[in-house]
Each structure stands twice: as structure tokens, then as C-alpha cells.
Design an enzyme around this catalytic site. Structure first.
Site, short mmCIF file in Angstrom:
data_model
loop_
_atom_site.label_atom_id
_atom_site.label_comp_id
_atom_site.label_asym_id
_atom_site.label_seq_id
_atom_site.Cartn_x
_atom_site.Cartn_y
_atom_site.Cartn_z
N CYS A 197 0.84 -1.20 0.00
CA CYS A 197 0.00 0.00 0.00
C CYS A 197 0.88 1.25 0.00
O CYS A 197 1.54 1.53 -0.98
CB CYS A 197 -0.97 -0.06 1.18
SG CYS A 197 -2.37 1.05 1.00
N HIS A 225 -3.47 -5.80 0.97
CA HIS A 225 -2.86 -6.04 2.28
C HIS A 225 -2.87 -7.52 2.65
O HIS A 225 -3.80 -7.96 3.35
CB HIS A 225 -3.64 -5.27 3.35
CG HIS A 225 -3.46 -3.79 3.28
ND1 HIS A 225 -2.40 -3.14 3.87
CD2 HIS A 225 -4.19 -2.82 2.68
CE1 HIS A 225 -2.49 -1.84 3.65
NE2 HIS A 225 -3.56 -1.61 2.93
N GLU A 270 -1.19 -8.89 4.88
CA GLU A 270 -1.04 -8.99 6.34
C GLU A 270 -2.37 -8.94 7.06
O GLU A 270 -2.44 -9.24 8.25
CB GLU A 270 -0.10 -7.89 6.86
CG GLU A 270 -0.69 -6.48 6.95
CD GLU A 270 -0.68 -5.70 5.63
OE1 GLU A 270 -0.51 -6.34 4.57
OE2 GLU A 270 -0.85 -4.47 5.68
#
Lengths: 224, 79
Positions: free
Chosen positions: A86, A196, A198
């Protein structure tokens, strides 16, 4: 596997990234502050998501000129793995470590939703755990994720297998050219991506599709 | 000495913000408005240098920070 996550003023996904790295690799990442001029001796450096410096000038532009990014560039030159997610992806393009640029989303809206990612490259340290063409779920949350590269740069990126992931199944949320969601450098040791991974590593988050990316890196380094 | 740097998107780079402004002008009833492209203006005060040095310095500033030359052009004016 040793990793480090760099926090800038305005970063907001650094804790998520550190949690994901700890969860998947079993090793606590080092926390690095943006004013640090040297990096710890690590295998992987991560630039997390957020809004460093309030997105002033251009998203990632100010962070890309900070001292720690010089250390990141030097590490990347020596082959250290660098992942930018990002805002981290925006920093890597602004720093010239990745080709192209990330512009305002085509429909001008901030997008916060789940997309499908199609795996295009399975040879890089970040993508080797995926099957070619594998489609996986991943969240996005950004305002400036519209990937752009001029026709010559695009031809090179596509021709040399530098596209890691594309938005699949019509889920391109931002107008990115060729549905590009993630790009590698020529050597394959630097990856930038808007989604993302994560944020999808624990069943509590609704899925674990993002784990494969971190497992790819960890497995490569553990067996090296 | 004062200088003005104007940063604009390169031809061929899509400008969704410019397009939204264009549509905004049309919805306010301004007729005959063609394509709108938006950009940034920087007014910069400089000390201790002549115009030639100022241009060279501003050019370096644009290349290194003020513009992203992947997508943007810049123009320098000494005021």
C-alpha cells in the site's frame, strides 16, 4: 528468518504487518523508526501501509526521500528482500526502486473492500509458494492505488515477468493499467503491492489467504 | 528572488481529478469547456543566487522531489 518493519509518521499498518510476520514466520520482526539511518541485519525489510506524512505532495513522496529509504535502497542493491504494501508500494515507486507510479483511484473514491488476486509470477521469493494462476482473496484500502506505467515501461514489466499479481475476476478497484496489483523489480527481490496480505492471515480476520506470501519468503530463507 | 514551479500531468496520463472538475464545471452551467487537466503550483523564495543558478537549482528540486517525472512535467518561472 529475520525481518524489520519501518514505521513512518502516519504509518498505520505497521502493527498488523509485525503481527502477521510473527504469526507466520514465528520470529518477531525488528521495529525500525524512519529517522534511523541504518537497518538491522535482516533478510526482509517491510514498508507498511498508512499515510506517511499525510500523503503530502504525493503519496509516499516524502517518505521516499527519508534517510532510512537510502538504507533500504542499499540493502535492496545487495539482494535483501524488500516488501512494500500500500503506502509502502507508493514509497518504492517514488524512490525509483520499482517502475511506474500510483495515481488517484480512477473513480476518485477511497476503496476499502476485498478483491481477488490472480498470481502471475511464481518464481520470485515472495510468490514461489503460489500456483501459477492461483486466485486468492485479499483486502484493499487506499485512495491512490491506480497503477500507471507508460507503454514502454509496461512492455518491459509485462515482458520480463515483473507483474506479480493482477486484480482478478473483475475486481480491479482503482483503474490500474492491465489490472496490475503487485510489481517486482527486475531482480525479483523487491515487491510492491496495493492489497494487504497482512490483513488476511488469521481465521479471526475471515481467512488466511495472505499467509502464502509470508510463507513463501520464510520457507525460502529457512531452507537456504 | 521568487520563482514559480508548475507541475502538470504528462500528456497521455489519465487525470480523473481533472475529469471530475470538468464535469463539475459543466454541472454549474459553464458551457464550451473542453478538457480540464489539474496540477500543482509551488511558489518558492530563493536567496543568494542569480537567475541562471536559480533555474538550475529549481530544475534539480523538480527532478528530485517536486515532480514525479514518471507521470509529471514541470515548468519553471523566475518571477
Amino acid at each position: 528468518m529475520k525481518s524489520a518493519v519501518i514505521t513512518f509518521p502516519g504509518s498505520n499498518r505497521e502493527r498488523d504487518m509485525m503481527n502477521a510476520l510473527k504469526l507466520v514466520t514465528g520470529h518477531e520482526p525488528a521495529a525500525v523508526w524512519h529517522q534511523d539511518t541504518a537497518l538491522p541485519d535482516v533478510d526482509l525489510v517491510v514498508l507498511p501501509g498508512g499515510f506517511s506524512y499525510g500523503d503530502y505532495l504525493r503519496a509516499g513522496a516524502i517518505a521516499a526521500r527519508s534517510p532510512v529509504l537510502r538504507a533500504v535502497a542499499e540493502a535492496a542493491d545487495k539482494g535483501t528482500l524488500v516488501l512494500g504494501v500500500c503506502n509502502g508500494f507508493q514509497m518504492l515507486t517514488e524512490a525509483g526502486l520499482l517502475p511506474g507510479s500510483l495515481m488517484r483511484n480512477a473513480d476518485l473514491h477511497f476503496v476499502c473492500r476485498e478483491v481477488k488476486l490472480e498470481t502471475v509470477n511464481t518464481t520470485s521469493p515472495f510468490t514461489r509458494g503460489f500456483a501459477l494462476g492461483q486466485v486468492w482473496r485479499c483486502p484493499v484500502a487506499h485512495h491512490d492505488g491506480n497503477y500507471f506505467a507508460d507503454p514502454q515501461a509496461l512492455e518491459k514489466i509485462e515482458g520480463e515477468g515483473q507483474v506479480a499479481f493482477r486484480y482478478g475476476e473483475g475486481t480491479n478497484p482503482n483503474g490500474s493499467v492491465n489490472d496490475i496489483a503487485g510489481v517486482l523489480n527486475g531482480e525479483g527481490n523487491v515487491l510492491g503491492m496495493m492489497p494487504h496480505p497482512e490483513n488476511l492471515v488469521d481465521p479471526l480476520q475471515g481467512g488466511t489467504d495472505g499467509r502464502t506470501l509470508f510463507e513463501s519468503i520464510a520457507n525460502l530463507l529457512e531452507t537456504a | 528572488m521568487k520563482a514559480r514551479v508548475t507541475v502538470t500531468l504528462k500528456t497521455g496520463v489519465l487525470d480523473p481529478q481533472g475529469k471530475a472538475i470538468e464535469n463539475g464545471l459543466a454541472s454549474l452551467g459553464f458551457g464550451g469547456v473542453g478538457e480540464v487537466r489539474q496540477g500543482k503550483v509551488f511558489d518558492i523564495a530563493l536567496s543568494d543566487r542569480d537567475a541562471e543558478k536559480a533555474r538550475a537549482d529549481l530544475s534539480a528540486m523538480c527532478e528530485k522531489l517536486l515532480a514525479n517525472t514518471v507521470i509529471e512535467n514541470y515548468a519553471i518561472e523566475i518571477l
